[in-house]
Design an enzyme around this catalytic site. Structure first.
Site, short mmCIF file in Angstrom:
data_model
loop_
_atom_site.label_atom_id
_atom_site.label_comp_id
_atom_site.label_asym_id
_atom_site.label_seq_id
_atom_site.Cartn_x
_atom_site.Cartn_y
_atom_site.Cartn_z
N ARG A 53 0.85 -1.20 0.00
CA ARG A 53 0.00 0.00 0.00
C ARG A 53 0.88 1.24 0.00
NH1 ARG A 53 -2.26 2.26 4.35
NH2 ARG A 53 -2.52 0.33 5.50
N TYR A 106 -12.19 18.12 -16.57
CA TYR A 106 -12.64 16.73 -16.71
C TYR A 106 -13.90 16.50 -15.87
CZ TYR A 106 -12.68 11.67 -16.39
OH TYR A 106 -13.07 10.36 -16.41
N ASP A 177 -3.60 19.21 -15.12
CA ASP A 177 -3.90 17.90 -15.70
C ASP A 177 -3.27 17.87 -17.09
OD1 ASP A 177 -5.11 15.73 -17.08
OD2 ASP A 177 -6.88 15.83 -15.79
N LYS A 202 -5.00 6.77 -20.08
CA LYS A 202 -5.10 7.29 -21.44
C LYS A 202 -3.79 7.02 -22.19
CE LYS A 202 -9.04 8.54 -19.81
NZ LYS A 202 -9.33 9.83 -19.20
C1 LIG Z 1 -9.90 10.15 -17.88
C2 LIG Z 1 -9.44 11.45 -17.35
C3 LIG Z 1 -9.21 11.65 -15.99
C4 LIG Z 1 -9.56 10.60 -14.94
O1 LIG Z 1 -8.73 9.50 -15.04
P1 LIG Z 1 -9.16 8.02 -14.57
O2 LIG Z 1 -7.92 7.24 -14.81
O3 LIG Z 1 -10.31 7.61 -15.43
O4 LIG Z 1 -9.55 8.11 -13.14
C5 LIG Z 1 -8.67 12.84 -15.57
N1 LIG Z 1 -8.41 13.84 -16.45
C6 LIG Z 1 -8.66 13.70 -17.76
C7 LIG Z 1 -8.36 14.84 -18.67
C8 LIG Z 1 -9.19 12.52 -18.25
O5 LIG Z 1 -9.47 12.40 -19.55
#
Ligand SMILES: *Cc1c(COP(=O)(O)O)cnc(C)c1O
Length: 383
Positions: A53, A106, A177, A202
């Site tokens: 963890r 997001y 982000d 992604k």
């Molecule tokens: C998908 C996404 C997230 C969240 O990520 P997860 O891995 O699905 O929790 C955050 N920011 C952006 C821009 C995203 O496309």
């Protein structure tokens, strides 16, 4: 300057037995050879894995690579992008404090900011991130500035360097982000941003087989997360997913170049198509400006169909190569209609809140042959 991304993703320190791929440390705990070593570890004198963890060696290989790619002092991986965002935000906010966030962030980040943060008396103000003056006007008194450049669904860009400097002048921590551009096309930390967050589900993973996240940035800020949000909220990444991410990163620079080329080609053609009202692509945005931060484009953008909801439905159902779905960043091309997101129930619908046009369709241009993709799109547009 450190090595280039292509070298970072291909190069590793030595693994046991000269293996070129890290072992998967599928173990919950790590034992100690002596009382002395146990005590030194708990006293913080030596750092080594104790329990998965916390640190896990396979996950650490991913964290080190991502830190190198973002030119960060440190990085911490999480079980999802949302876990990474939650940790980054919560570690920098206390009860009664304030956060400024760019609009069109997001959707689930929006829901976190609108549902969970208010429970702690934290107020979040949304602002057009393309307008640096507008951001600067609402910044005073905020402890965090949350950026996402380009944003979700309509891909508005921000001048990261200018906004990071404005946040610093107000004593606020800036978080960006960077899932869309990946560190191949944008390195926010080098523009003065304090923390970068990613959905590693992604482009970093790149094969649509992992859900993961990561936070990278200044060592003191990551260390704060390591002491509290990471171990105590418990959203750790599994060793196997860490291993898949290391594997995914090997081809990140190659994949991003392909997404860039195919995405721009199709965005340009769509912009000239009579059935299309408007294309939202960050490198074609006349208002927004990344201030030179974006060195390329990924394969994700959107367009507005010149038609009603029924036209959107007919277009979506006529697609063959493009699959309908959320997420993106994998090998496969996808379409996601805003109209479907707009009907999603719940008090906090970000697409409705930010006023996304129902004719908006988001495309992810995958790694397929771009001419095959273009044929699929033009055929569906005729429907
Ligand atoms: C998908 C996404 C997230 C969240 O990520 P997860 O891995 O699905 O929790 C955050 N920011 C952006 C821009 C995203 O496309």
């Amino acid at each position: 300057m450190g090595p280039e991304p292509e070298t970072i993703v291909a190069h590793d320190d030595e693994f046991p037995a000269g293996a070129v791929v890290p072992p998967i440390f599928q173990t919950s705990l790590f034992t100690f050879p002596s009382y002395e070593e146990l005590e030194a570890t708990f006293a913080g004198e030596t750092r080594r894995p104790i329990y998965s963890r916390g640190d896990n060696p396979t996950v650490q290989v991913f964290e080190a690579k991502l830190a190198a790619l973002e030119v960060a002092e440190a990085a911490r991986a999480f079980a999802s992008g949302m876990a990474a965002i939650s940790a980054a935000v919560l570690s920098n906010l206390r009860t009664g404090e304030r956060m400024v966030c760019v609009r069109h962030c997001y959707p689930d980040a929006f829901r976190l900011f609108r549902t969970i943060l208010p429970r702690f008396g934290i107020d979040v103000e949304f602002v057009d991130g393309r307008d640096a003056d507008a951001v600067q006007r609402v910044l005073p008194g905020a402890q965090v500035l949350y950026l996402e450049s380009p944003t979700s669904m309509v891909f508005e860009t921000q001048d990261l360097a200018r906004l990071a400097a404005a946040a610093r002048a107000e004593g606020a921590i800036s978080i960006a982000d960077n899932s869309w551009a990946s560190p191949i096309f944008q390195r926010p930390l080098q523009r003065g941003v304090d923390l970068v967050v990613h959905s590693a589900s992604k482009y970093l993973g790149g094969h649509s087989d992992v859900v993961a996240g990561v936070v990278a940035g200044r060592r003191d800020l990551i260390e704060r997360i390591n002491q509290a949000e990471f171990p105590l909220l418990g959203c750790k990444l599994s060793p196997f997913e860490g291993w898949l991410l290391v594997r995914g990163l090997r081809t990140l620079p190659l994949r991003m170049r392909r997404h860039h080329e195919s995405g721009l080609l199709i965005a340009e053609r769509l912009a000239g198509h009579p059935r299309i009202r408007r294309v939202h692509h960050p490198l074609r945005d006349p208002v927004g400006s990344s201030g030179g931060a974006l060195e390329g484009a990924s394969g994700l953008f959107s367009f507005e169909l010149d038609g009603d909801k029924d036209a959107v439905r007919r277009f979506c159902n006529a697609l063959e190569l493009f699959k309908l779905g959320v997420s993106w960043g994998g090998h496969e091309s996808l379409a996601f209609p805003a109209a479907a997101g707009l009907v999603q129930a719940g008090a906090h619908n970000p697409l409705a809140f930010f006023g996304v046009a129902p004719e908006t369709i988001r495309l992810h241009i995958g790694l397929e042959d771009p001419e095959d993709l273009w044929s699929d799109l033009t055929r569906a547009l005729e429907a």
